[in-house]
Motif scaffolding. Structure first.
Motif, PDB file in Angstrom:
ATOM      1  N   ASP A 273       6.037  -3.267  -6.719  1.00 43.72           N
ATOM      2  CA  ASP A 273       5.803  -2.479  -8.071  1.00 43.72           C
ATOM      3  C   ASP A 273       4.262  -1.794  -7.669  1.00 43.72           C
ATOM      4  OD1 ASP A 273       4.464  -4.769  -7.641  1.00 43.72           O
ATOM      5  OD2 ASP A 273       4.468  -5.275  -9.829  1.00 43.72           O
ATOM      6  N   THR A 274       3.650  -1.730  -6.558  1.00 44.34           N
ATOM      7  CA  THR A 274       2.410  -1.142  -6.678  1.00 44.34           C
ATOM      8  C   THR A 274       2.405   0.447  -6.440  1.00 44.34           C
ATOM      9  OG1 THR A 274       2.385  -1.541  -3.970  1.00 44.34           O
ATOM     10  CG2 THR A 274       1.402  -3.191  -5.573  1.00 44.34           C
ATOM     11  N   GLY A 275       3.718   1.080  -6.197  1.00 49.07           N
ATOM     12  CA  GLY A 275       3.838   2.375  -5.773  1.00 49.07           C
ATOM     13  C   GLY A 275       3.810   2.824  -4.340  1.00 49.07           C
ATOM     14  N   ARG A 276       2.946   1.985  -3.619  1.00 50.52           N
ATOM     15  CA  ARG A 276       2.754   2.154  -2.293  1.00 50.52           C
ATOM     16  C   ARG A 276       3.093   0.586  -1.707  1.00 50.52           C
ATOM     17  NH1 ARG A 276       0.091   5.202   1.627  1.00 50.52           N
ATOM     18  NH2 ARG A 276      -1.088   6.567   0.239  1.00 50.52           N
ATOM     19  N   PRO A 277       4.500   0.186  -1.529  1.00 48.00           N
ATOM     20  CA  PRO A 277       4.683  -1.186  -1.363  1.00 48.00           C
ATOM     21  C   PRO A 277       4.129  -1.483   0.091  1.00 48.00           C
ATOM     22  CG  PRO A 277       6.477   0.282  -0.918  1.00 48.00           C
ATOM     23  CD  PRO A 277       5.358   1.195  -1.346  1.00 48.00           C
ATOM     24  N   TYR A 278       3.777  -2.968   0.079  1.00 51.54           N
ATOM     25  CA  TYR A 278       3.682  -3.778   1.436  1.00 51.54           C
ATOM     26  C   TYR A 278       4.843  -4.260   2.008  1.00 51.54           C
ATOM     27  CZ  TYR A 278       1.148  -6.436   4.734  1.00 51.54           C
ATOM     28  OH  TYR A 278       0.535  -7.259   5.987  1.00 51.54           O
ATOM     29  N   VAL A 279       5.505  -3.804   3.199  1.00 53.10           N
ATOM     30  CA  VAL A 279       6.564  -4.222   3.811  1.00 53.10           C
ATOM     31  C   VAL A 279       6.453  -5.097   4.945  1.00 53.10           C
ATOM     32  CG1 VAL A 279       8.563  -3.068   4.646  1.00 53.10           C
ATOM     33  CG2 VAL A 279       7.335  -1.669   3.019  1.00 53.10           C
ATOM     34  N   LEU A 280       7.279  -6.147   4.943  1.00 49.77           N
ATOM     35  CA  LEU A 280       7.304  -7.219   6.152  1.00 49.77           C
ATOM     36  C   LEU A 280       8.483  -6.818   6.775  1.00 49.77           C
ATOM     37  CD1 LEU A 280       5.272  -9.516   6.939  1.00 49.77           C
ATOM     38  CD2 LEU A 280       7.015 -10.951   5.627  1.00 49.77           C
ATOM     39  N   LEU A 281       8.393  -6.502   8.036  1.00 47.42           N
ATOM     40  CA  LEU A 281       9.516  -6.093   8.985  1.00 47.42           C
ATOM     41  C   LEU A 281       9.722  -7.308   9.856  1.00 47.42           C
ATOM     42  CD1 LEU A 281       8.677  -2.525   9.332  1.00 47.42           C
ATOM     43  CD2 LEU A 281       9.879  -3.675   7.793  1.00 47.42           C
ATOM     44  N   ARG A 282      10.967  -7.617  10.237  1.00 52.19           N
ATOM     45  CA  ARG A 282      11.031  -8.710  11.195  1.00 52.19           C
ATOM     46  C   ARG A 282      11.639  -8.015  12.328  1.00 52.19           C
ATOM     47  NH1 ARG A 282       8.829 -11.366   8.333  1.00 52.19           N
ATOM     48  NH2 ARG A 282       9.168 -13.357   7.700  1.00 52.19           N
ATOM     49  N   GLY A 283      12.132  -6.713  12.406  1.00 47.71           N
ATOM     50  CA  GLY A 283      12.708  -6.281  13.774  1.00 47.71           C
ATOM     51  C   GLY A 283      11.923  -4.853  14.141  1.00 47.71           C
ATOM     52  N   SER A 284      11.947  -4.331  15.261  1.00 49.71           N
ATOM     53  CA  SER A 284      11.213  -3.131  15.534  1.00 49.71           C
ATOM     54  C   SER A 284      11.976  -1.889  15.410  1.00 49.71           C
ATOM     55  CB  SER A 284      11.044  -3.048  17.164  1.00 49.71           C
ATOM     56  OG  SER A 284      12.269  -3.175  17.884  1.00 49.71           O
ATOM     57  N   ASN A 285      13.343  -1.928  14.899  1.00 47.84           N
ATOM     58  CA  ASN A 285      14.146  -0.771  14.521  1.00 47.84           C
ATOM     59  C   ASN A 285      14.163  -0.726  13.097  1.00 47.84           C
ATOM     60  OD1 ASN A 285      15.973  -2.932  14.185  1.00 47.84           O
ATOM     61  ND2 ASN A 285      17.538  -2.006  15.221  1.00 47.84           N
TER      62      ASN A 285
END
Length: 357
Positions: A273-285
């Motif tokens: 909800d921040t407008g520029r989200p923080y994304v946590l990724l588990r895979g390189s693709n």
């Protein structure tokens, strides 16, 4: 050895000795109405801890609550141990059998002292969780101590302490709506802790098959406590041996929720909800939405696999992503990210700072 100044035990010893020299006499004078033995013990114990409080919070993020009891009861036994130890050392040159007899008496007293410390440490509320004192709090504390013990400078010291306290309160108020993310350097494992605007902390931990054991207790817990995180609203553990990892998390943190095991959360959006989200990724693709800050849990990330306005690589082996701003735990250790006034700020333990508009 100039580097001994960085040794924690050396600093604790110097701080305690300096406190006793500077403060024990004036404290003792204010305790004249107490019995002599009690006044002596209390004054020395209080004086020894005055200079140590900022150091203890920085090193351990907690303050001991039963210091006076330990000094009163265990300290008395230790005094006897010191005397007997010196006597045994002298007697070893004069009559070795007598030295052995003294050491036989000394052994149960040693066990009593160590056991007494363990007993006091195991009592409820033996440690007060406070987190590390920020710089302005240390300055205010030092000025209060100076004002209390040096009457000549009391007024200016206390006024300056109030100024530092007001500055700290203003700084806290100005940043109280921040959200924060901590990416910890835990070797081959991965650990990310997110703290929302309500102060609720959530932990994601990925256990590597090649990672060593005990990292949670020896590395992650002290680092999180230093940041003032003692309670988790929830936790997700993934990777190898999730049962053991979940048990370690339960044993080392106070949990409001439960520890989820083995539930991979691809493309987890933290603070969406921040407008520029923080994304946590588990895979390189995996894909990162435009304008996001991405963190990748991947080994051997190839150039161009993931695009983001700012990319954080928490793998031990990675390739640089051309044209992107990148911070990596392999290069700069622990990374702290915070959002303030619609902007993300990234800071590494090496002092590198990035601002993401």
């Amino acid at each position: 050895e100039p580097y001994i100044a960085y040794d924690l035990s050396f600093r604790l010893s110097c701080g305690a000795a300096g406190g006793i020299v500077l403060f024990s006499r004036p404290i003792r004078q204010r305790l004249e109405k107490l019995p002599g033995f009690l006044a002596d013990s209390l004054s020395v114990c209080a004086a020894a801890n005055i200079l140590l409080i900022p150091l203890l919070t920085d090193a351990f993020a907690v303050l001991p609550a039963y210091t006076f009891l330990a000094n009163l009861f265990v300290g008395t036994v230790l005094e006897g141990l010191i005397v007997l130890g010196l006597a045994a050392a002298v007697m070893s040159f004069i009559a070795a059998p007598a030295a052995h007899v003294i050491l036989l008496v000394l052994k149960p007293l040693l066990h009593l002292a160590v056991g007494g410390n363990y007993f006091l440490a195991a009592l409820p509320y033996s440690r007060l969780p406070v987190g590390a004192m920020p710089f302005y709090a240390v300055c205010a504390y030092a000025l209060v101590v100076a004002g209390l013990f040096w009457c000549k400078f009391r007024k200016p010291c206390l006024l300056l302490a109030c100024a530092f306290a007001a500055f700290g309160a203003g700084l806290w108020y100005n940043q109280k709506d921040d959200v924060k993310v901590y990416i910890f350097d835990v070797g081959a494992d991965r650990a990310t802790c997110a703290v929302d605007t309500a102060g609720q902390a959530y932990l994601w931990y990925n256990k590597s098959r090649t990672g060593r054991g005990g990292v949670i207790a020896s590395v992650l817990v002290p680092a999180m406590r230093h940041a003032g995180i003692f309670t988790l609203a929830g936790a997700v553990v993934e990777g190898a041996d999730t049962d053991k990892t979940a048990a370690e998390v339960n044993a080392n943190f106070s949990l409001k929720g439960t520890v989820e095991q083995g539930h991979g959360k691809e493309n987890t959006y933290i603070f969406a909800d921040t407008g520029r989200p923080y994304v946590l990724l588990r895979g390189s693709n995996a894909s990162v939405p435009p304008g996001a800050v991405g963190e990748v849990y991947a080994e051997g990330l190839a150039a161009g696999d993931v695009t983001a306005d700012f990319l954080i690589l928490s793998g031990r082996r990675h390739a640089y992503v051309p044209g992107e701003r990148v911070a990596a735990t392999a290069d700069c250790g622990e990374i702290k990210v915070r959002r303030h006034k619609n902007r993300w700020y990234v800071k590494t333990c090496k002092g590198d700072v990035y601002e993401i508009r």
